[in-house]
Design a protein around this motif. Structure first.
Motif, PDB file in Angstrom:
ATOM      1  N   ALA A  79       6.444  -4.134  -4.156  1.00  0.00           N
ATOM      2  CA  ALA A  79       6.614  -4.813  -2.867  1.00  0.00           C
ATOM      3  C   ALA A  79       6.283  -3.869  -1.711  1.00  0.00           C
ATOM      4  O   ALA A  79       5.627  -4.253  -0.738  1.00  0.00           O
ATOM      5  N   ALA A  80       6.727  -2.608  -1.831  1.00  0.00           N
ATOM      6  CA  ALA A  80       6.422  -1.635  -0.787  1.00  0.00           C
ATOM      7  C   ALA A  80       4.930  -1.330  -0.741  1.00  0.00           C
ATOM      8  O   ALA A  80       4.363  -1.107   0.338  1.00  0.00           O
ATOM      9  N   THR A  81       4.278  -1.344  -1.892  1.00  0.00           N
ATOM     10  CA  THR A  81       2.844  -1.066  -1.964  1.00  0.00           C
ATOM     11  C   THR A  81       2.048  -2.028  -1.097  1.00  0.00           C
ATOM     12  O   THR A  81       1.109  -1.627  -0.397  1.00  0.00           O
ATOM     13  N   GLU A  82       2.412  -3.291  -1.116  1.00  0.00           N
ATOM     14  CA  GLU A  82       1.686  -4.296  -0.333  1.00  0.00           C
ATOM     15  C   GLU A  82       1.738  -3.985   1.162  1.00  0.00           C
ATOM     16  O   GLU A  82       0.794  -4.290   1.899  1.00  0.00           O
ATOM     17  N   LYS A  83       2.815  -3.363   1.602  1.00  0.00           N
ATOM     18  CA  LYS A  83       2.941  -3.023   3.022  1.00  0.00           C
ATOM     19  C   LYS A  83       2.299  -1.667   3.336  1.00  0.00           C
ATOM     20  O   LYS A  83       1.797  -1.458   4.445  1.00  0.00           O
TER      21      LYS A  83
END
Length: 258
Positions: free
Chosen positions: A228-232
């Motif tokens: 999830a953090a990767t997408e941001k």
């Protein structure tokens, strides 16, 4: 501009072009190879190489071929330090936006060398530090850099370095690694998922149009650098890479449209 000065500038441009062609050829070439690749006549190349040899920037081998000389090492090391200095404000921007440690690395021969870092404000520290050299197959920056290298050259590099396993997640087979590079080219970013250090994930992208092959990354605990953090984080990485590229080209960084 006088004819003499114009000729001097042209000779300087040709000399630097020959040095870059030597580097592209692996650091050692013959005069005929340089003539073929540059289109310059042999007498011109011979004259320029004699000057470069006398200055220590090129050396002539026993086999009559020419190799890059040791005097270039000091120039390269100094340039690398300056590149790291220029990159720090952009890495600080990454840390501010992501909260994780930001790094910049170059591909130097068969190894990845870290030239700049801005640490996270969190107490946990990553394995990386400025000046550290690692093999590229187990790092996010290494993967990002090799994704732009022809597959046959990647295979040759892996044959020279080997692919030691640093964790049970490290990719240790050339075919699997080349498949990973293909995936990186499709995605536009690389991931080190517990492959260099257990419990650590790293996300990396190359710096477009950099004067030397360079990549920037963020690294942090796997519990924070989640999918999830990767997408941001990836859009921020790409934006900072573009800004750094513009700064290195001495242009005004452009801010991508939201």
């Amino acid at each position: 501009m006088s004819a003499d000065r114009a000729g001097g500038v042209q000779s300087l441009e040709r000399a630097f072009d020959l040095l870059e062609r030597m580097a592209d050829a692996g650091g050692e070439v013959g005069l005929s190879e340089l003539s073929t690749s540059s289109g310059l006549p042999l007498p011109t190349i011979h004259r320029l190489m004699r000057t470069l040899v006398s200055c220590g920037y090129v050396r002539q081998q026993a086999n009559r071929r020419y190799a890059l000389g040791p005097r270039l090492i000091r120039l390269g090391e100094t340039a690398s330090r300056l590149l790291g200095t220029w990159a720090r404000p952009f890495l600080a921007e990454l840390v501010e936006a992501t909260g994780e440690t930001a790094n910049m690395a170059l591909l130097d021969g068969d190894e990845v060398v870290y030239v700049a870092q801005v640490p996270s404000r969190h107490s946990m520290r990553m394995f990386t530090e400025v000046g550290r050299r690692v093999l590229p197959h187990s790092t996010g920056v290494g993967k990002a850099l090799l994704a732009d290298v022809p597959p046959q050259d990647v295979r040759a590099l892996l044959a020279r370095t080997g692919m030691p396993a640093l964790t049970e997640r490290t990719i240790t087979e050339p075919d699997a690694f080349l498949a990973e590079l293909e995936r990186i080219r499709a995605l536009g970013y690389a991931v080190d998922d517990n492959e260099q250090e257990v419990g650590v994930r790293c996300l990396a992208v190359t710096v477009p149009d950099s004067p030397t092959m360079a990549a920037i990354s963020i690294s942090g605990p796997a519990g924070r650098v989640t999918e999830a953090a990767t997408e941001k984080i990836i859009p921020v990485l790409h934006q900072v890479a573009r800004e750094l590229s513009a700064a290195l080209a001495n242009t005004t960084p452009s801010v991508p449209a939201p």
